[in-house]
Scaffold this motif. Sequence first.
Motif, PDB file in Angstrom:
ATOM      1  N   SER A   2       0.830  -1.195   0.000  1.00  0.00           N
ATOM      2  CA  SER A   2       0.000   0.000   0.000  1.00  0.00           C
ATOM      3  C   SER A   2       0.867   1.249   0.000  1.00  0.00           C
ATOM      4  N   VAL A   3       0.490   2.229  -0.824  1.00  0.00           N
ATOM      5  CA  VAL A   3       1.223   3.497  -0.881  1.00  0.00           C
ATOM      6  C   VAL A   3       0.915   4.336   0.355  1.00  0.00           C
ATOM      7  N   VAL A   4      -0.301   4.209   0.878  1.00  0.00           N
ATOM      8  CA  VAL A   4      -0.710   4.949   2.083  1.00  0.00           C
ATOM      9  C   VAL A   4      -0.985   3.947   3.203  1.00  0.00           C
ATOM     10  N   THR A   5      -0.385   4.178   4.359  1.00  0.00           N
ATOM     11  CA  THR A   5      -0.554   3.297   5.508  1.00  0.00           C
ATOM     12  C   THR A   5      -1.154   4.077   6.675  1.00  0.00           C
ATOM     13  N   CYS A  30       2.469   8.372   3.794  1.00  0.00           N
ATOM     14  CA  CYS A  30       2.416   8.267   2.334  1.00  0.00           C
ATOM     15  C   CYS A  30       3.834   8.009   1.821  1.00  0.00           C
ATOM     16  N   LEU A  31       4.007   6.953   1.029  1.00  0.00           N
ATOM     17  CA  LEU A  31       5.337   6.539   0.585  1.00  0.00           C
ATOM     18  C   LEU A  31       5.775   7.197  -0.717  1.00  0.00           C
ATOM     19  N   GLU A  32       4.831   7.703  -1.498  1.00  0.00           N
ATOM     20  CA  GLU A  32       5.186   8.365  -2.759  1.00  0.00           C
ATOM     21  C   GLU A  32       4.125   9.401  -3.114  1.00  0.00           C
ATOM     22  N   SER A  33       4.475  10.309  -4.010  1.00  0.00           N
ATOM     23  CA  SER A  33       3.547  11.373  -4.398  1.00  0.00           C
ATOM     24  C   SER A  33       2.309  10.786  -5.064  1.00  0.00           C
ATOM     25  N   LEU A  34       1.151  11.383  -4.759  1.00  0.00           N
ATOM     26  CA  LEU A  34      -0.117  10.929  -5.303  1.00  0.00           C
ATOM     27  C   LEU A  34      -0.699  11.983  -6.241  1.00  0.00           C
ATOM     28  N   GLY A  68       5.625  11.212   3.355  1.00  0.00           N
ATOM     29  CA  GLY A  68       6.000  11.204   4.758  1.00  0.00           C
ATOM     30  C   GLY A  68       4.801  10.952   5.658  1.00  0.00           C
ATOM     31  N   VAL A  69       4.946  11.262   6.942  1.00  0.00           N
ATOM     32  CA  VAL A  69       3.895  11.049   7.932  1.00  0.00           C
ATOM     33  C   VAL A  69       3.070  12.322   8.064  1.00  0.00           C
ATOM     34  N   TRP A 153      -2.986   2.038  -7.320  1.00  0.00           N
ATOM     35  CA  TRP A 153      -2.749   3.439  -7.020  1.00  0.00           C
ATOM     36  C   TRP A 153      -2.538   4.192  -8.337  1.00  0.00           C
ATOM     37  N   ASP A 154      -1.450   4.940  -8.486  1.00  0.00           N
ATOM     38  CA  ASP A 154      -1.252   5.704  -9.719  1.00  0.00           C
ATOM     39  C   ASP A 154      -0.600   4.880 -10.831  1.00  0.00           C
ATOM     40  N   SER A 155       0.239   3.921 -10.472  1.00  0.00           N
ATOM     41  CA  SER A 155       0.948   3.122 -11.472  1.00  0.00           C
ATOM     42  C   SER A 155       0.357   1.728 -11.583  1.00  0.00           C
ATOM     43  N   GLU A 156       0.488   1.144 -12.754  1.00  0.00           N
ATOM     44  CA  GLU A 156      -0.020  -0.212 -12.967  1.00  0.00           C
ATOM     45  C   GLU A 156       0.732  -1.225 -12.125  1.00  0.00           C
ATOM     46  N   ALA A 157       1.952  -0.883 -11.742  1.00  0.00           N
ATOM     47  CA  ALA A 157       2.758  -1.820 -10.943  1.00  0.00           C
ATOM     48  C   ALA A 157       2.143  -2.072  -9.579  1.00  0.00           C
ATOM     49  N   THR A 158       1.312  -1.141  -9.098  1.00  0.00           N
ATOM     50  CA  THR A 158       0.687  -1.305  -7.777  1.00  0.00           C
ATOM     51  C   THR A 158      -0.641  -2.040  -7.849  1.00  0.00           C
ATOM     52  N   ALA A 159      -1.109  -2.354  -9.062  1.00  0.00           N
ATOM     53  CA  ALA A 159      -2.416  -2.995  -9.209  1.00  0.00           C
ATOM     54  C   ALA A 159      -2.369  -4.436  -8.722  1.00  0.00           C
TER      55      ALA A 159
END
Length: 270
Positions: A2-5, A30-34, A68-69, A153-159
């Motif tokens: 998950s990009v957001v925890t 949040c681990l990366e820009s959304l 970040g947090v 999320w934003d990229s297909e790699a996260t699907a």
Amino acid sequence: MSVVTLLGVNVVNNPAKFTDKYVFEITFECLESLEKDLEWKLTYVGSAQSDSHDQELDSLLVGPIPVGVNKFAFEANPPDTSRIPIDELLGVTVVLLTCSYDGREFVRVGYYVNNEYESEELANNPPPQPIIEKIRRNVLAEKPRVTRFNIKWDSEATAPAEFPPDQPEADLVADEEEYGADELAEEEAETAEIEAETGGDTAMDGVEGAEVDNVDEDELSDDGSVDIEGESDDELEEEEGEGEGDVADGDEMEVDDKPAPAIGQVPPVH
């Protein structure tokens, strides 16, 4: 992954009057820009009999989200009492705090809420018509039920592998920093303790393996099941009698409250 925890949720005004707003202090990482905002919602379950009485108390768009947090306050209006059955205004119900990204829900936190009269006199002798201003709510904040869903999320790699699927069940492997991870570890420890005491046979409790081993081949059907038609009526009645009175205990939500760290504020966008 998950990009957001979700890291923590603090119920600020608790206990409170039934007519007071709900206020939650939410901390997440949040681990990366959304590209889009996060949508938070609070839903009140008005009846255990039908979801037609559920009410969305409020929703909030939060963004842009920095990496970040982050921490913010989420306020929601109290439920509309006219939409709740009179006989279910008092007692225990549930509120659901959910978060979605681009219309896809990825986390849900459920809390039991106990609604009762403030005075002992009204509690012992409730009036036929509920007195709303005398009802107090208590959110069981220390016992949440956290459910996570895998989403794109934003990229297909996260699907997920089969995106877009129906929403899956809760993620069984929770990261140690995730909100609700302590509760999951507690449940697993209790399960391991029960299995240790019973020799690991809890899932097959009451099954006599020796009887199955001694079944004649002639008594087995084509699919390998045992044919019980040959049993006498007396034997069947005796077995039914032995099974009467067995009642399964209900499960309780067992969790520990994890306070949110003091982090910077994220501006909400309506």
